[in-house]
Design an enzyme around this catalytic site. Structure first.
Site, PDB file in Angstrom:
ATOM      1  CB  CYS A 108       2.058  -8.450  -1.515  1.00  0.00           C
ATOM      2  SG  CYS A 108       2.485  -7.242  -0.256  1.00  0.00           S
TER       3      CYS A 108
ATOM      4  CG  HIS B 237      -1.298  -6.762  -3.423  1.00  0.00           C
ATOM      5  ND1 HIS B 237      -1.732  -6.988  -2.142  1.00  0.00           N
ATOM      6  CD2 HIS B 237      -0.122  -6.083  -3.311  1.00  0.00           C
ATOM      7  CE1 HIS B 237      -0.852  -6.478  -1.296  1.00  0.00           C
ATOM      8  NE2 HIS B 237       0.119  -5.922  -1.978  1.00  0.00           N
TER       9      HIS B 237
ATOM     10  CG  ASN C 268       0.110  -3.560   1.062  1.00  0.00           C
ATOM     11  OD1 ASN C 268      -0.438  -4.658   1.199  1.00  0.00           O
ATOM     12  ND2 ASN C 268       1.222  -3.402   0.376  1.00  0.00           N
TER      13      ASN C 268
HETATM   14  N1  COA Z   1       4.566  11.659   4.144  1.00  0.00           N
HETATM   15  C1  COA Z   1       5.255  12.735   3.715  1.00  0.00           C
HETATM   16  N2  COA Z   1       6.389  12.635   3.004  1.00  0.00           N
HETATM   17  C2  COA Z   1       6.847  11.416   2.719  1.00  0.00           C
HETATM   18  C3  COA Z   1       6.181  10.257   3.141  1.00  0.00           C
HETATM   19  C4  COA Z   1       5.001  10.408   3.886  1.00  0.00           C
HETATM   20  N3  COA Z   1       4.297   9.346   4.327  1.00  0.00           N
HETATM   21  N4  COA Z   1       6.865   9.181   2.699  1.00  0.00           N
HETATM   22  C5  COA Z   1       7.920   9.640   2.041  1.00  0.00           C
HETATM   23  N5  COA Z   1       7.930  10.999   2.053  1.00  0.00           N
HETATM   24  C6  COA Z   1       8.900  11.906   1.463  1.00  0.00           C
HETATM   25  C7  COA Z   1      10.275  11.291   1.377  1.00  0.00           C
HETATM   26  O1  COA Z   1      10.948  11.419   2.607  1.00  0.00           O
HETATM   27  C8  COA Z   1      10.892  12.105   0.276  1.00  0.00           C
HETATM   28  O2  COA Z   1      11.314  13.328   0.809  1.00  0.00           O
HETATM   29  P1  COA Z   1      12.672  14.018   0.298  1.00  0.00           P
HETATM   30  O3  COA Z   1      12.443  14.300  -1.162  1.00  0.00           O
HETATM   31  O4  COA Z   1      12.757  15.237   1.132  1.00  0.00           O
HETATM   32  O5  COA Z   1      13.763  13.022   0.531  1.00  0.00           O
HETATM   33  C9  COA Z   1       9.730  12.385  -0.660  1.00  0.00           C
HETATM   34  O6  COA Z   1       8.544  12.187   0.122  1.00  0.00           O
HETATM   35  C10 COA Z   1       9.690  11.479  -1.852  1.00  0.00           C
HETATM   36  O7  COA Z   1       9.894  10.146  -1.413  1.00  0.00           O
HETATM   37  P2  COA Z   1       9.871   8.949  -2.399  1.00  0.00           P
HETATM   38  O8  COA Z   1      10.133   7.712  -1.611  1.00  0.00           O
HETATM   39  O9  COA Z   1      10.759   9.243  -3.559  1.00  0.00           O
HETATM   40  O10 COA Z   1       8.342   8.994  -2.869  1.00  0.00           O
HETATM   41  P3  COA Z   1       7.656   8.188  -4.003  1.00  0.00           P
HETATM   42  O11 COA Z   1       7.109   9.111  -4.984  1.00  0.00           O
HETATM   43  O12 COA Z   1       8.478   7.051  -4.495  1.00  0.00           O
HETATM   44  O13 COA Z   1       6.409   7.538  -3.210  1.00  0.00           O
HETATM   45  C11 COA Z   1       5.686   5.447  -2.306  1.00  0.00           C
HETATM   46  C12 COA Z   1       6.656   6.613  -2.171  1.00  0.00           C
HETATM   47  C13 COA Z   1       6.028   4.483  -1.190  1.00  0.00           C
HETATM   48  C14 COA Z   1       4.281   5.968  -2.143  1.00  0.00           C
HETATM   49  C15 COA Z   1       5.840   4.789  -3.698  1.00  0.00           C
HETATM   50  O14 COA Z   1       7.204   4.638  -4.020  1.00  0.00           O
HETATM   51  C16 COA Z   1       5.171   3.460  -3.757  1.00  0.00           C
HETATM   52  O15 COA Z   1       3.988   3.321  -3.560  1.00  0.00           O
HETATM   53  N6  COA Z   1       5.934   2.405  -4.048  1.00  0.00           N
HETATM   54  C17 COA Z   1       5.391   1.062  -4.043  1.00  0.00           C
HETATM   55  C18 COA Z   1       5.293   0.605  -2.623  1.00  0.00           C
HETATM   56  C19 COA Z   1       4.592  -0.696  -2.484  1.00  0.00           C
HETATM   57  O16 COA Z   1       3.682  -0.964  -3.214  1.00  0.00           O
HETATM   58  N7  COA Z   1       5.021  -1.489  -1.505  1.00  0.00           N
HETATM   59  C20 COA Z   1       4.419  -2.717  -1.193  1.00  0.00           C
HETATM   60  C21 COA Z   1       4.608  -3.688  -2.291  1.00  0.00           C
HETATM   61  S1  COA Z   1       3.672  -5.094  -2.076  1.00  0.00           S
END
Ligand code: COA
Length: 343
Positions: A121, A270, A300
């Site tokens: 990224c 980004h 993204n």
């Molecule tokens: N739809 C519905 N539920 C989802 C889901 C989706 N697309 N993705 C994850 N979940 C669920 C998970 O399975 C989890 O369920 P559980 O509690 O039953 O286990 C719950 O939602 C919480 O998941 P979690 O991963 O803890 O969510 P989060 O609050 O961390 O959000 C992201 C996830 C990915 C949105 C967040 O962590 C994020 O944006 N991180 C940065 C990612 C990023 O920028 N990546 C690229 C970098 S360049």
């Protein structure tokens, strides 16, 4: 003094739009528009059809950037290609792009330098620093810098992979980094990396610990276990580090150039998660109108996000000559970077 400026930009997204609802209805993923929109700001993304490669998208974006810069493609004297989803494991995608742009054809073939950047990224910002250095040092006059990705081929588009699968889209963005004697252009950059987090956002399908690198069955065919097949991500670790490193990098950048964060007219961050960018904006105390985001439409797109933002900001009248612009990115590695441009 010889400076390097962005003389033209262009971007391309494949035509097929996949909305958050489509992920549920077409792909059968247990997700919802509300969940994705609330956590990330993403509303839709574009997916390329099978048969399309990252360099194919890059060709369209490059042609638009070349036209916008008002140069002939034969004036390009270097191609830099930032991607985490190359056409093949090797050679690099810059070679495919060079060939597809026709630079190897005819009596006036140019056979210019072609370089791939593997910084995910932050690849575009690393690429901009490289292109600017090439131009400022007098080695090159017109560098084509592209960020392009096909993510859809390597996402686990099932409920198992929904955390990563709902974030990414396919796209390409390109700019021409051109030499000028005018007092403008890329002023400075700040680049960093923290390899302690290399395993927190990664794709391990090619595992060179193993001999051979992919296990084989009796017939000699490669067999990849499912946990190696798809990207892996510690979402909350990425989220926290992205905010901290982007702010730190912007601060370093401003210190280097002796400008205040308040002097920046436009921040192009980004596009990983709208919530990340909103937190960066709040923590540095910048007004919302100084931030331009488009993750809502594209998701993204990794190395392509910043050149797409540049092009859309120009088209929207948000980026004009004389403005002070800060670019900032964070991604796998972890790697990050920012750049200051007097537009
Ligand atoms: N739809 C519905 N539920 C989802 C889901 C989706 N697309 N993705 C994850 N979940 C669920 C998970 O399975 C989890 O369920 P559980 O509690 O039953 O286990 C719950 O939602 C919480 O998941 P979690 O991963 O803890 O969510 P989060 O609050 O961390 O959000 C992201 C996830 C990915 C949105 C967040 O962590 C994020 O944006 N991180 C940065 C990612 C990023 O920028 N990546 C690229 C970098 S360049």
């Amino acid at each position: 003094m010889r400076n390097a400026y962005i003389a033209g930009s262009g971007f391309y997204v494949p035509p097929r739009i996949v909305t958050n609802d489509d992920l549920a209805s077409e792909y059968g993923i247990e997700t919802s528009d509300e969940w994705i929109r609330q956590r990330t700001g993403i509303e839709q993304r574009h997916f390329a059809d099978a048969g399309t490669t990252t360099s194919d998208l890059a060709v369209h974006a490059s042609e638009r950037a070349i036209e916008a810069a008002g140069i002939d493609r034969r004036e390009i004297d270097m191609v830099i290609f930032a991607t985490l989803s190359p056409d093949q494991f090797f050679p690099g995608s810059a070679c495919f792009l060079q060939q597809k742009l026709g630079l190897c054809d005819g009596d006036d073939a140019t056979f210019v330098a072609a370089l791939d950047i593997r910084n995910q990224c932050s690849g575009f910002v690393y690429g901009l620093a490289t292109a600017t250095s090439m131009v400022r040092s007098g080695q090159h006059d017109n560098v084509l810098l592209v960020g392009s990705e096909i993510h859809s081929a390597a996402l686990d588009l099932t409920t198992r992979g929904r955390t990563v699968g709902s974030l990414f889209g396919d796209a390409a963005g390109a700019v021409i980094v051109r030499a000028t004697d005018e007092d403008r252009g890329v002023r400075a950059w700040d680049l960093g990396a923290d390899g302690r987090f290399a395993d927190q956002l990664a794709m391990k399908v090619f595992d060179f610990h193993n001999r051979p690198y992919i296990a084989t069955d009796e017939a000699g065919n490669g067999v990849v276990p499912v946990d190696l097949l798809w990207p892996i991500m510690e979402g909350q670790v990425v989220f926290r580090n992205a905010i901290a490193r982007m702010i730190e990098s912007l601060t370093n950048l401003c210190e280097k150039e002796d400008v205040a964060l308040g002097d920046i007219d436009l921040f192009l961050c980004h596009q990983a998660n709208l919530r990340i960018n909103q937190m960066v904006q709040n923590r540095i105390g910048a007004p919302e109108e100084k931030f331009f985001n488009n993750i809502q439409k594209y998701g993204n797109t990794t190395a392509a996000t910043i050149p797409i933002l540049i092009d859309e900001a120009i088209q929207a009248g948000r980026l004009e000559r004389g403005m002070k612009v800060a670019l900032v990115a964070f991604g796998a590695g972890f790697t990050w970077g920012s750049a200051l441009i007097d537009w």
